[in-house]
Design a protein around this motif. Sequence first.
Motif, short mmCIF file in Angstrom:
data_model
loop_
_atom_site.label_atom_id
_atom_site.label_comp_id
_atom_site.label_asym_id
_atom_site.label_seq_id
_atom_site.Cartn_x
_atom_site.Cartn_y
_atom_site.Cartn_z
N ILE A 1 -0.83 -7.87 -7.43
CA ILE A 1 -0.92 -7.02 -8.69
C ILE A 1 -2.28 -6.57 -8.85
O ILE A 1 -2.67 -5.51 -9.12
N PRO A 2 -3.54 -7.51 -8.83
CA PRO A 2 -4.74 -6.87 -9.06
C PRO A 2 -5.08 -5.90 -7.96
O PRO A 2 -5.81 -4.66 -8.45
N ARG A 3 -4.91 -5.92 -6.84
CA ARG A 3 -5.17 -5.19 -5.76
C ARG A 3 -4.49 -3.91 -6.04
O ARG A 3 -4.94 -2.72 -5.70
N ALA A 4 -3.16 -3.91 -6.37
CA ALA A 4 -2.10 -2.63 -6.60
C ALA A 4 -2.81 -1.88 -7.96
O ALA A 4 -3.01 -0.60 -7.63
N GLU B 1 0.76 -1.15 0.09
CA GLU B 1 0.08 0.08 0.03
C GLU B 1 0.94 1.36 -0.17
O GLU B 1 0.59 2.13 -1.01
N LYS B 2 1.82 1.30 0.98
CA LYS B 2 2.72 2.51 1.01
C LYS B 2 3.70 2.62 -0.20
O LYS B 2 3.77 3.83 -0.59
N LEU B 3 3.65 1.52 -0.94
CA LEU B 3 4.64 1.57 -2.22
C LEU B 3 3.68 2.34 -3.38
O LEU B 3 4.18 3.36 -4.09
N ILE B 4 2.60 1.90 -3.50
CA ILE B 4 1.67 2.73 -4.41
C ILE B 4 1.43 4.11 -4.00
O ILE B 4 1.49 4.83 -4.96
#
Length: 1484
Positions: free
Chosen positions: A114-117, A70-73
Amino acid sequence: PWSASNSSTSSSGGQIRPQLAKEKIEGCHICTFVMPGEPQVVLGKDKAFTYDHVFDMDTQQETIYNHCTEKLIEGCFEGYNATIFAYGQTGSGKTYTMGTGFDVNIGEEELGIIPRAVNHLFRGIEERIQAATEQGKPVPEFKINAQFLELYNEEVLDLFDSTRDIEARKQRSNIKIHEDANGGIYTVGVTTRTVNSAAEMIQCLKLGALSRTTASTQMNVQSSRSHAIFTIHLCQVRVCSDNTTDNRLTNNSEINEFETLTAKFHFVDLAGSERLKRTGATGDRAKEGISINCGLLALGNVISALGDRSKRSTHVPYRDSKLTRLLQDSLGGNSQTMMIACISPSDRDFMETLNTLKYANRARNIKNKVVVNQDRASQQISALRTEIARLQMELMEYKTGKRMVGEDGMEGINDLVHENSMLQTENNNLRVRVKAMQETIDAQRTRLTHYLSNQANQALAKAGEGNEEIANMIQNYIKEIEELRAKLLESEAVSENLRKTLSRASTRSSLYGGPSSFSSALLAPEKEAIIIGNKMEEAWGPDDTFGVAENVQADLANITCEIAIKQKLIDELENSQRRLHTLRQQYEQKLMMLQNKIKDTQLERDRVLHNMGSVETGTEEKAKKIKVEYERKLSSMNKELQKLQSAQKEHARLLKNQSQYEKQLKKLQLDVTEMKKTKVSLMRQMKDQQERNRAAECRRNREIASLKKDQRRHQLKQMEAQKRQQELVLRRKNEEVTALRRQVRPVSGKVSRKVSLPEPLQEPSHRATPARMHTYGVASSNGARSSPVRMGSAYLSRTARAKWQSLERRVSDIIMQRMTISNMESDMNRLLKQREELTRRRERVSRKREKMAVEGADADRSLASLNEELESLSANIDYINDSIADCQANIMQMEEAKEEGDTVDVTAVISSCNLSEARFLLDHFMNMAINKGLQASQKDSQLKVMEGRLKQTEINSATQNQLLFHMLKEKAEINPELDALLGSALQGGKTPTDHLNITLASDLMKLCGETKQRSKARRRTTTQMELLYASSGDLSCESPTGDFSAPLLPLSERLEAPTDMQGHALGHTPDREQTVSPSALSARPAAISGSRSPTGTERRQLERSPLSRRRVQEKGSTVTHIPAPIHTSPHNTTEAKTKGSDYKSLGVINPVTAPKNSRGAKLQCVYVAEGHTKPVLCVDATDDLLFTGSKDRTCKVWNLVTGQEIMSLADHPSSVVSVRYTSSLVFTVSTAYIKVWDIRDSAKCIRTLTSSGQVGSGDVCSSARSLSIPPGESQINQISLNPSGSFLYAAAGNAVRMWDLRKFVSTGKLTGHLGPVMCLTVDKLGSGQDVVLTGSKDHHIKMYEVAEGAQGSLSSSHTFDPTHQDSVESLAVHRDVLYSGSRDYYIKKWDLASKQLLQQSASAQADWVSALGVVPGSPVLLSGCRGGLLRLWHVDSLAPLGEVRGHDSPINGLATNGSQLFTASDDRTVKVWEAKGPLEEGVH
C-alpha cells in the motif's frame, strides 16, 4: 496473485514468509520448496502448485510490488478498477505484505504494497501533469479520495470516523452496502477523505490502521481480528487521445475534447484463517475467530462458484457475507484482481498451507470482465467517434463499389469485389511465376549461347582459321541471334493470343446473329439444353409432390429443350443456305472475271509471239528481260488459277451438300411441329394432374382435421378416466396411510380431532414426509412388501435406485476420505507435540552439558552420558521428522486421490433427476440423515455412559487406595518390610494416589497376609469405610464379592461387578433395596433400607411428601422416601368397589415397583394415577393437588396426600385439552370454551369464557358431546396463567385472548401468527410486565410484552429466528432461557435477554416433542414425545443425559411441583416421577 484484464483468465500465486525464531527453536522443518526459474511451489515431497508468480522466503518487498501491483496502478490511470488482497492463515505475513502494520522501525526496503502504491500513484500524477505541460496540451485534473473500512464480527466499521467510540464496535453499524445499475458496489455512510499528497495519504492510512482491532493469540502476538479494506478513488479529467481513425473536422486543432475517467483500487488485508484449538482463543477472541472463518468460508464459496467450470451456471453466493458483498465487483466483475496467498514454510502449519494453496489454485480460474470507467458524456463522445469512423468506412466502400444495395433492398458486398480480390491474388502469383521463369530462361539462354559458341570455335579450330577475336565475335552474334529469336517467339505468342482473343470475340458476337453463328451453335447444344432445363425447373418449381407430375415435368423439359435445339439448327441451316447462295454468286462472278483475264493473257501471249517473230531479233539482254517478266506474270497467274480451282472444288462440294442440308432442314421442321403438339398435350395433362392433386390435398386436409378432432376427444376421455383412477388410488392410499398410522401408534386427541375435521389445503404437504417415513418403517419391519410401499412405486424406478446407490457410495467415500485425513492430521499433530517436547528436552540437556563442561568437576563420565542422551534425543527427533514427512506425503496422496476419485459428478446426477427421482432421493436422504442422527445420538449417549463409568471407576479407585493406606498404616507398625514399601510408595506420591498400580496392591496384600482371613477383612473394610465416610450413614450392606478383596479386583472385573460400590461412593442407597420382600421387611423392622438413616435434606423431603406419609400410616413401618411394593389383596379391592358403589368408581394413585431393567435409573416412576377411561390430554399440579384432563370429557382432581381422587369436573362438550389451577379456581378447556370451577366446597362451574371474549355466568355450554365449534368462535388449544394468577391467556385460533380474572373480562388479544397457536407460556419481567411466549403451527415463536392495563390488539415485540421446520408443540421457561419443542423432532434453546438462538439439540426425539419441563431441584430439562419416551437434557449445554421409557403410548402433557414430575399419556394414566439422585451426569 490472480489478475485479470479484459475478459481474461485470473492468475494466482503465493508468497512464503521466512521461518520465525520460535519455529526454529522448536525444531520445525521447512516443508515448501520453490522451483528455481519457475513459478511453482512444491509442498511436501512432490506435490507441485503452479501460479503466475511465486516469491520465496528471501524475496524483497520491491520485487513483489513490481511483479504484482505496478501494472494495476498504471491501469488505474486508464480507468480500470483494481483489487489486491492477501489471503492465508493467521501469522503468515499478510499485514506485512500489504503494509498496514506501520511498525516504528520499519525500513524503506520493507515497505509494503500500500505505501509503495500510494507513492507510485502520486508520482504517476506528477509525470502526467509534467508531460502535458511540455507538449503544450491542457493539464489533466486529478482528484483522489480515500476510504478505510473494517469488517469486524460481520459489522462494517469506518476507521476514518474520529468520533467513533472504542466500544462502538460492539454496537450495530449504520453503514449500508448498495449496488448501482451497472453492478458496481458502493457504500453509504462512510467517511471519504480527499487527499492531495502521498504523505497525507500515508498519514490517513496510519490513523486508520491504529484504530483497527488487533489482539494476541497463541499463534500471533499481534493478530488482526478483522478484515480491512483501504479504497482509493481516482478521478481524472484529460484531453481525449488522437489515435482514432475518424477524419476530424478542419478546425479540430482548435477544439479540445475532454473525457472523465474514474477508477477505484481496493487494498484488502484479510484476517487470517485460524483453528481455535491452535490459537487457544476463548471468549471474544473465539467469537472473532468464528466470524473471521465465516467470512473466509463465504469468500472460498464465491471463488469455488466462479472458478469451478462445472458450477459456472450456478448461483454465486455474494450475499452470504459482507466481505464478499463488498468485493463483489472484484470477484468476477469489473476489476483487475490480484490475490497473494501468504503461506508459512513450517511443517507445523502443513494443513493450513495445503488449504491456502488449493484456495489460490481455484482462484486462477476466475474470469473478470474489465471495462474503462468513463463518465456518461465521455462514453457518448467515444461511441459517436467510433460510429463516425464506421460510417466513413462504409461511405468509402460505396464509392469504390465494394458495397452495394441489392434488388431486395438488402446491403451486401459486390461480387466484383470478391472476383477482383481473387484475380489480384492470382495476378500476384502469376507475376511471381513469370519472374521465376524469366530468370530460368535467361540462365538457359546463357548456357545455349555458350554451347553454340564453343561448337563454332571448335569448327573454326578444325579449319585452322580460329583465333580469339573471331571466337568472341561469333559468341556475340550467337547471343544476339538468340535474343532476337526469343523476342520473335514472344511476339508470336502475343500475336497468337491476340488472334485467339479476336476469334473469341467474333464467336461471341456471332451468337447474337453474326455471319458465322452456325458453327458455334453446333458446338454447344448441350449447354443450351442445360440452360433451358434449368429455366424449366425454375418455371415449374418444387411444388408438385407426386411421381406422375415429376415425370410429366421431366418430359416437358426434355421436349422444350429439343424444340429449342432443333429450332436453332433450323435457323442456322437457313442462314447457311442464304450465305451459300451469295457465295456462289460471288464465286461465279470472280470465275467469269478470271476466265476473261486468262483469255486476255492468252491473246497477249499470242500477240507477243507474233511480234517476236515479226520483229527483228534484239539484243539478248532485252530478250532475257522480257522472258523473266513474262515468266513472273505466268507464275502469278498460275498461282491465282490454283487458288480459284481449289475454290471451285470447295464450291462444288458445298453445292453437293446443299441437297443434304435441305433434307435435314425439312426433317427438323417436321420434328419441331410434332414436338410442339406433344408439348401442348403434356401441358394440358399437367394442368389436369394439378387440379386432381389440389382436390386430393383438400380432401386429405379435411380428413386430417376430422381425425385430429376425434383424437383430441379420445385423449380428453382417456385423461378424464386416468384422473378418476388416480383420485381413487389417492383416496385408497390416504385411507391406507391413516390406517397404518393408527396401527403404528394410537393417535393423540389433537391429531384424531384433526383427522375427523376437514383438513386445510396446506396440511397434506406437511404430513407427506412423516407418512412416507411410516410406510418405510412398516415395510422394513414386516420384511414383506405391504400395500403402502406401492404408494412410492411410481418413482421407485431402476434409474432412481441407481442414482441413489451412486450418491450413497459417494457420501460414504467422502466420509471415509475425510476420516482418514482427519486421523492422519491428528497423528501429525501428535508427532509435532512429541517433537516439540523432545526438542525442549534436548535444549535442557545441552544447557546442562555446557554448564558441566564449565564446572569441569567429574566431567568425563557425566559428559559421556549426556552426549549419549543428546544423540538418542537427536535420533528420536530425526525419526519423528521422517514420520511427519511420511504423514504429510500420505495426506497429499489422499488429497490427490480425493480429486481424481471424484468419478460420480454429484451435481450432474442431481441435475439429471426428474421430480419423482428427486422425491425418491430426498426421501432416502431423509431416512439416512435420521439413521445417522440416531446412531450419533446413541454413540453420544454411550460415550456419556462410559465417561460416567470412568469417573465412577476413578472415584472407586481413589476410595480403595485411601482405604488401603488407612489399613496398611496399622500393619506397618509391626512389619518393617511393609513400612519400607509404604515409604517408597509415598515418596513417589507426587503422582496422584489413583495411579497406584495393581502390582503394588498385590504386593501389599501379600505382605498383609489378609487374603485368607475373609471374615476379618470384611469386618475391617466396614470399619474403615465408617471411619472414612461417617457422614453417609451405616453402609453395612453386602459387598458384591463378599470380602475385602473387592476393591482390589482388576479393572475389567470391577466394571462388570454390580453397581453397589458406585452407590456407596456417591452416597446413594443401593438399588437392590427397592426389591425387598415383605418377609425381609418383617424380619428387619428397624429399617426398610438396611441400617441407613435419611440425611437432613431427605428428612425435609419426607416431611413434605404426602404420599410417604400415607404409606407410613398404611404399613406402620419406618419412614422412607422409597416406597416398597404394596400387593393389594382381593379383599381390599372388593372393599374399594363396595365403598365406591354409591358413585362412579374413584381413581387411585398407586405405588409402582421399578422393573428390573430400570433399577439403575436415577429418574424413576414411583406412582401411577389411574381412573380415566380415555387418553389423558393435560395435567397440572401443586404440592398437594393434581389436575388431569382427558378425552373422556372430564377433569379429575386428585389429593396427593391421600392418593385418592377428590372430584371429577364433568359435562364438557368434548375432550379437555388444557387445565390450570390458581387459588381454588380450576380452568378447563374444551373446544372453544373455558370453564371456571370453584372447588372450595363442591365442583361448581361459576363462569364460562368463550374464545371470542364472551363471558357467561355458570355453565352455559351444552353438556351433550359436540365436536362442532359455534360460528365466530375458534378452537382453544392451551391456556396459561401469569405468575400472580391475575391474568389468563388462552391460545384461540391464530391469536391469544387475554382475560382479567379480577373482573372476569376480556381485555384484548395478542395477534401476529399466521397459523393456530399450539402452545404458550407466561413469565414476568423485573418491571412487572407479563411476557407471553407463543408457539404456532406456522413454525414461529413470538414474544409479547403485556404491560399492566394493556388493552386491545397487541402485536409481538419479537419473533425468534431461525424458526422450527414444523409446528411448535411445547414451550418451557427456566430462568432467562426458553426451550421450544416441535414436530420437527428438535429442541431449541433461546436466550430471552438477547433473543438469540443459543443451541439446538441433535435429533431430540424419535417423534414430535409434545411436552417439556424442568426437573425440580436439578439443572435438567425433560422432554416427552409421541413415542412415549422421556429424554433428559442438561439445561446449560443441552447435552443428552439419557432416556427413560415413560409410557407405551404418546405423552400428551407434563407438569411439575416442588419435588415430583407428572406425565399424562394416551394409556389413560398419569405417572408420578421422582429423581433418585443427581441427574446431571446421566439418568443411569
